[in-house]
Design a protein around this motif. Sequence first.
Motif, PDB file in Angstrom:
ATOM      1  N   LEU A  41      18.613 -23.201  -9.892  1.00 45.69           N
ATOM      2  CA  LEU A  41      18.063 -22.864 -11.198  1.00 45.69           C
ATOM      3  C   LEU A  41      18.036 -21.347 -11.331  1.00 45.69           C
ATOM      4  O   LEU A  41      17.651 -20.645 -10.395  1.00 45.69           O
ATOM      5  N   MET A  42      18.468 -20.839 -12.503  1.00 45.40           N
ATOM      6  CA  MET A  42      18.395 -19.406 -12.780  1.00 45.40           C
ATOM      7  C   MET A  42      17.477 -19.156 -13.970  1.00 45.40           C
ATOM      8  O   MET A  42      17.528 -19.892 -14.962  1.00 45.40           O
ATOM      9  N   VAL A  43      16.659 -18.109 -13.846  1.00 44.74           N
ATOM     10  CA  VAL A  43      15.691 -17.768 -14.877  1.00 44.74           C
ATOM     11  C   VAL A  43      15.818 -16.285 -15.192  1.00 44.74           C
ATOM     12  O   VAL A  43      15.885 -15.448 -14.286  1.00 44.74           O
ATOM     13  N   GLY A  44      15.888 -15.941 -16.489  1.00 47.84           N
ATOM     14  CA  GLY A  44      15.936 -14.548 -16.919  1.00 47.84           C
ATOM     15  C   GLY A  44      14.644 -14.160 -17.616  1.00 47.84           C
ATOM     16  O   GLY A  44      14.154 -14.907 -18.476  1.00 47.84           O
ATOM     17  N   ASN A  45      14.084 -12.996 -17.276  1.00 39.12           N
ATOM     18  CA  ASN A  45      12.797 -12.613 -17.863  1.00 39.12           C
ATOM     19  C   ASN A  45      12.894 -11.379 -18.757  1.00 39.12           C
ATOM     20  O   ASN A  45      13.974 -10.825 -18.973  1.00 39.12           O
ATOM     21  N   SER A  46      11.742 -10.924 -19.249  1.00 41.82           N
ATOM     22  CA  SER A  46      11.697  -9.844 -20.236  1.00 41.82           C
ATOM     23  C   SER A  46      11.995  -8.475 -19.640  1.00 41.82           C
ATOM     24  O   SER A  46      12.241  -7.519 -20.381  1.00 41.82           O
TER      25      SER A  46
ATOM     26  N   SER B 100      17.488 -15.262  -4.656  1.00 37.59           N
ATOM     27  CA  SER B 100      17.764 -13.855  -4.953  1.00 37.59           C
ATOM     28  C   SER B 100      17.057 -13.454  -6.241  1.00 37.59           C
ATOM     29  O   SER B 100      16.700 -14.301  -7.074  1.00 37.59           O
ATOM     30  N   LYS B 101      16.858 -12.151  -6.394  1.00 36.39           N
ATOM     31  CA  LYS B 101      16.314 -11.572  -7.613  1.00 36.39           C
ATOM     32  C   LYS B 101      17.107 -10.310  -7.914  1.00 36.39           C
ATOM     33  O   LYS B 101      17.187  -9.399  -7.084  1.00 36.39           O
ATOM     34  N   VAL B 102      17.703 -10.270  -9.093  1.00 35.26           N
ATOM     35  CA  VAL B 102      18.576  -9.160  -9.473  1.00 35.26           C
ATOM     36  C   VAL B 102      18.075  -8.563 -10.779  1.00 35.26           C
ATOM     37  O   VAL B 102      17.792  -9.296 -11.737  1.00 35.26           O
ATOM     38  N   ASN B 103      17.953  -7.248 -10.833  1.00 34.79           N
ATOM     39  CA  ASN B 103      17.635  -6.580 -12.083  1.00 34.79           C
ATOM     40  C   ASN B 103      18.946  -6.253 -12.784  1.00 34.79           C
ATOM     41  O   ASN B 103      19.645  -5.316 -12.433  1.00 34.79           O
ATOM     42  N   ALA B 104      19.284  -7.062 -13.797  1.00 38.30           N
ATOM     43  CA  ALA B 104      20.571  -6.926 -14.474  1.00 38.30           C
ATOM     44  C   ALA B 104      20.541  -5.915 -15.610  1.00 38.30           C
ATOM     45  O   ALA B 104      21.523  -5.216 -15.863  1.00 38.30           O
ATOM     46  N   PHE B 105      19.404  -5.810 -16.330  1.00 36.37           N
ATOM     47  CA  PHE B 105      19.318  -4.955 -17.509  1.00 36.37           C
ATOM     48  C   PHE B 105      17.944  -4.280 -17.574  1.00 36.37           C
ATOM     49  O   PHE B 105      17.024  -4.640 -16.842  1.00 36.37           O
ATOM     50  N   LYS B 106      17.841  -3.331 -18.486  1.00 36.96           N
ATOM     51  CA  LYS B 106      16.555  -2.698 -18.753  1.00 36.96           C
ATOM     52  C   LYS B 106      15.743  -3.497 -19.757  1.00 36.96           C
ATOM     53  O   LYS B 106      14.547  -3.257 -19.930  1.00 36.96           O
ATOM     54  N   TYR B 107      16.417  -4.426 -20.435  1.00 36.55           N
ATOM     55  CA  TYR B 107      15.746  -5.236 -21.438  1.00 36.55           C
ATOM     56  C   TYR B 107      15.839  -6.714 -21.040  1.00 36.55           C
ATOM     57  O   TYR B 107      16.434  -7.061 -20.027  1.00 36.55           O
ATOM     58  N   CYS B 108      15.276  -7.587 -21.854  1.00 35.73           N
ATOM     59  CA  CYS B 108      15.169  -9.001 -21.475  1.00 35.73           C
ATOM     60  C   CYS B 108      16.539  -9.687 -21.401  1.00 35.73           C
ATOM     61  O   CYS B 108      17.484  -9.312 -22.101  1.00 35.73           O
ATOM     62  N   VAL B 109      16.621 -10.689 -20.532  1.00 37.29           N
ATOM     63  CA  VAL B 109      17.815 -11.521 -20.381  1.00 37.29           C
ATOM     64  C   VAL B 109      17.648 -12.723 -21.309  1.00 37.29           C
ATOM     65  O   VAL B 109      16.885 -13.641 -21.024  1.00 37.29           O
ATOM     66  N   GLU B 110      18.375 -12.711 -22.415  1.00 34.44           N
ATOM     67  CA  GLU B 110      18.210 -13.766 -23.419  1.00 34.44           C
ATOM     68  C   GLU B 110      19.273 -14.854 -23.328  1.00 34.44           C
ATOM     69  O   GLU B 110      19.100 -15.934 -23.907  1.00 34.44           O
ATOM     70  N   LEU B 111      20.376 -14.585 -22.638  1.00 36.64           N
ATOM     71  CA  LEU B 111      21.443 -15.573 -22.515  1.00 36.64           C
ATOM     72  C   LEU B 111      21.845 -15.728 -21.058  1.00 36.64           C
ATOM     73  O   LEU B 111      22.093 -14.740 -20.364  1.00 36.64           O
ATOM     74  N   LEU B 112      21.908 -16.958 -20.573  1.00 34.61           N
ATOM     75  CA  LEU B 112      22.442 -17.297 -19.260  1.00 34.61           C
ATOM     76  C   LEU B 112      23.335 -18.524 -19.423  1.00 34.61           C
ATOM     77  O   LEU B 112      22.869 -19.574 -19.869  1.00 34.61           O
ATOM     78  N   HIS B 113      24.621 -18.387 -19.079  1.00 39.81           N
ATOM     79  CA  HIS B 113      25.554 -19.503 -19.207  1.00 39.81           C
ATOM     80  C   HIS B 113      26.423 -19.576 -17.956  1.00 39.81           C
ATOM     81  O   HIS B 113      27.122 -18.608 -17.621  1.00 39.81           O
TER      82      HIS B 113
ATOM     83  N   ALA C  39      25.468 -13.335 -18.323  1.00 39.60           N
ATOM     84  CA  ALA C  39      24.100 -12.897 -18.606  1.00 39.60           C
ATOM     85  C   ALA C  39      24.131 -11.798 -19.660  1.00 39.60           C
ATOM     86  O   ALA C  39      24.996 -10.918 -19.628  1.00 39.60           O
ATOM     87  N   CYS C  40      23.177 -11.850 -20.574  1.00 39.86           N
ATOM     88  CA  CYS C  40      23.159 -10.837 -21.625  1.00 39.86           C
ATOM     89  C   CYS C  40      21.809 -10.817 -22.331  1.00 39.86           C
ATOM     90  O   CYS C  40      21.052 -11.787 -22.301  1.00 39.86           O
ATOM     91  N   GLY C  41      21.522  -9.686 -22.958  1.00 37.97           N
ATOM     92  CA  GLY C  41      20.399  -9.555 -23.871  1.00 37.97           C
ATOM     93  C   GLY C  41      20.929  -9.089 -25.208  1.00 37.97           C
ATOM     94  O   GLY C  41      21.923  -8.357 -25.277  1.00 37.97           O
ATOM     95  N   ILE C  42      20.319  -9.542 -26.279  1.00 41.94           N
ATOM     96  CA  ILE C  42      20.807  -9.187 -27.621  1.00 41.94           C
ATOM     97  C   ILE C  42      20.207  -7.843 -28.015  1.00 41.94           C
ATOM     98  O   ILE C  42      19.120  -7.767 -28.621  1.00 41.94           O
ATOM     99  N   HIS C  43      20.903  -6.778 -27.636  1.00 46.35           N
ATOM    100  CA  HIS C  43      20.381  -5.421 -27.848  1.00 46.35           C
ATOM    101  C   HIS C  43      21.562  -4.466 -27.928  1.00 46.35           C
ATOM    102  O   HIS C  43      22.579  -4.638 -27.251  1.00 46.35           O
ATOM    103  N   GLN C  44      21.442  -3.417 -28.734  1.00 44.26           N
ATOM    104  CA  GLN C  44      22.549  -2.485 -28.935  1.00 44.26           C
ATOM    105  C   GLN C  44      22.897  -1.688 -27.683  1.00 44.26           C
ATOM    106  O   GLN C  44      24.000  -1.159 -27.562  1.00 44.26           O
TER     107      GLN C  44
END
Length: 500
Positions: A230-235, A251-264, A274-279
Motif C-alpha cells: 500500500l502506498m500513501v501520499g500526504n500533505s 520506505s518513506k520518500v519525500n517526493a515534493f514540497k507540496y502534497c501528493v495528490e495523485l498516485l497511480h 506521483a504528482c501534486g496539482i501545483h504550478q
Amino acid sequence: MNLIQQNQRSLERREETGCGLGPQEMENQLPEVPLFKVFSFLDAGSLLQVGQVSKYWNKVAEDERLWRNLCLKRWDFCNFSCQQLGTQTWKQYFLDQTKCEHRMALAQREDFHYKEATGNLGILEHMAYLSGSGHPVTGQEKSVICTVSSKRMLYAWDVQEGTVIWSSPVQPYSLKLLATLPQVHLAFTVDLKGTVKVWTCQDEDALATFTVSKACFSLEAFLTKDGPFLMVGNSEGDIYTLTVPELRTVSKVNAFKYCVELLHCSPDKKWIFACGIHQHILPKIFWVESLLRPSEDESPLSVALPFPWCCGAGWAPRRANRITVMYRRGSFRKTGFTTFDLTIERPGGRAVIQVGMESPIWMGVSDRNVIVFASGPSLFLFTISGSQLQRCDNHQMSICYLWVDRLHVLTTSMDNSMHMYMWEEEGRCPCLKSCCHLEQVRSDFLPSCFLSRAICDNKSIVCVVSRSRESSILEREACSSAFHGLCCPECTVEPTWTSS
C-alpha cells in the motif's frame, strides 16, 4: 454456425479430399516447443482455429499456459493460482468470461429494475470493487463493492442482491480515501487525520492501523510478485510504502514540497506515478523496486516529467511502460496531453530511467495507443498522434465523470444519465461500441447535489447519485438479472429509469 463448427467442417473436407499436410507430417515439420512458441502469439479466435487442424495441433493449442496468458492479457483479475481455478480449465474460464462480457454488451431494457434499500446511508463517496472485476471462477460468486459514507462508515454491498452485507463501526473522523485489493479481499481507508486502516469486510475490527503524521491525499494498493503493498501520499509531499496486511513501513520518500495528490501504479506494478496539482511541482515516476527495496546510500530511482500543473494521468493497459499525462499550459490554462514511454537502462552498472515523448494533444484518459476524453456532452477517441477516430454523442448535458478499464468505458452527465461503452479491437485501432444508456424520466426534476459516479465489472454496473445533501442513491445493474437501484428513506423522490 459458430467458429468451432465451421473449422470442424473444414477439417473434415480436407480429410476427405486428402488436401494439406497430415498430422504426422505436421508433427515432423514443427516440433512441439517451436509450435508452442508460434501459438503464443495468437489471439483466442486464432488459437481455436489452429486447434481444429489436427490432433497434434489441438494438443498444443489446449496447453493451459497459452490460455492463462490470454486471460492475463485481457483481465487484470486473473492473477490467481490454479488451485483457485478449481476444476475449470483456463480455456473454459476464458470462454466463460467472454460470454459474460457478451451478455453485458447486449443488455436490454427488460434487464433493468429499480428498488429501494432501507437504512440511512449518508452521502456515498468513493467506491471500489472488493470482488475482482469478473474474478468469480465458478460463476456462483457475486460482485461485491465497497463504499465510504459521510456517516463515517465503510460499507460492503452484494451488488446482485442490492443489500449491505457488512459495515464498519462508526469511525472517529470522516473517511476520505478508499482502495481495495480484490485478489486478497481487503479494503483500505484513510480518515481526515491520516489514520490508515485495513479491513477484511467480514470482521468488525480493522486488521491493522497506521497513522501518517499529516493529512493524506492519495492512496494506491497493488499486488506484486513479492506480495501486496500500500502506498500513501500526504500533505508534506511524503510517499509511504507499507506492507499488507501488517501496515509496516517499507520506505518513506519525500517526493515534493507540496502534497501528493495523485498516485497511480502501472499495470505490471513496476512503476508508480506521483504528482501534486501545483504550478511548481513536476510529476515524478518512481521505479517500484527501488521503493520496495530502499538503499541507505542511494535515493529511490525516479524521473521528473517536464510538465507542471499536472491534473491527471493514465497508464496504457496493454503497454505497461506507457503513461499519458494531462496538464494545464499557457496563460489561458489550456489542457495538454503528452505520452511517455519508459525504459530502464544501466550505463556503467547504474540504473537510469529513459523517457521517450510523443506529440502532446488535448485532454483525456489513455487506453493502449488511443486517448478517450470528454468535452461537453461528447466523448472523443483520438490516437496519441492527434488523429480523431470516433465521436460519441449519447448525452444531452455535459459529461461529469469518466471511468475506463481494459474492457469498459462509463460516462455520467449532469442530468444523472449514464452510458456504457465497450472496447472493440477489430482492425488497426480500437474503437468504442455503444452498449446501453440509462436516463431519468423527465417528470423527475429533483437535481443532484454532487456529481454522479459509476464503475462496473463483467457482471454489474454501479452508479452513485446524491439526491439530497444528506443521502445518496446506489443504483446497480446486474447483467444476469434486473437493474436494481438503492436509495435511503431521506430521498423524497423515487427515480424511474428508462433504457435506450
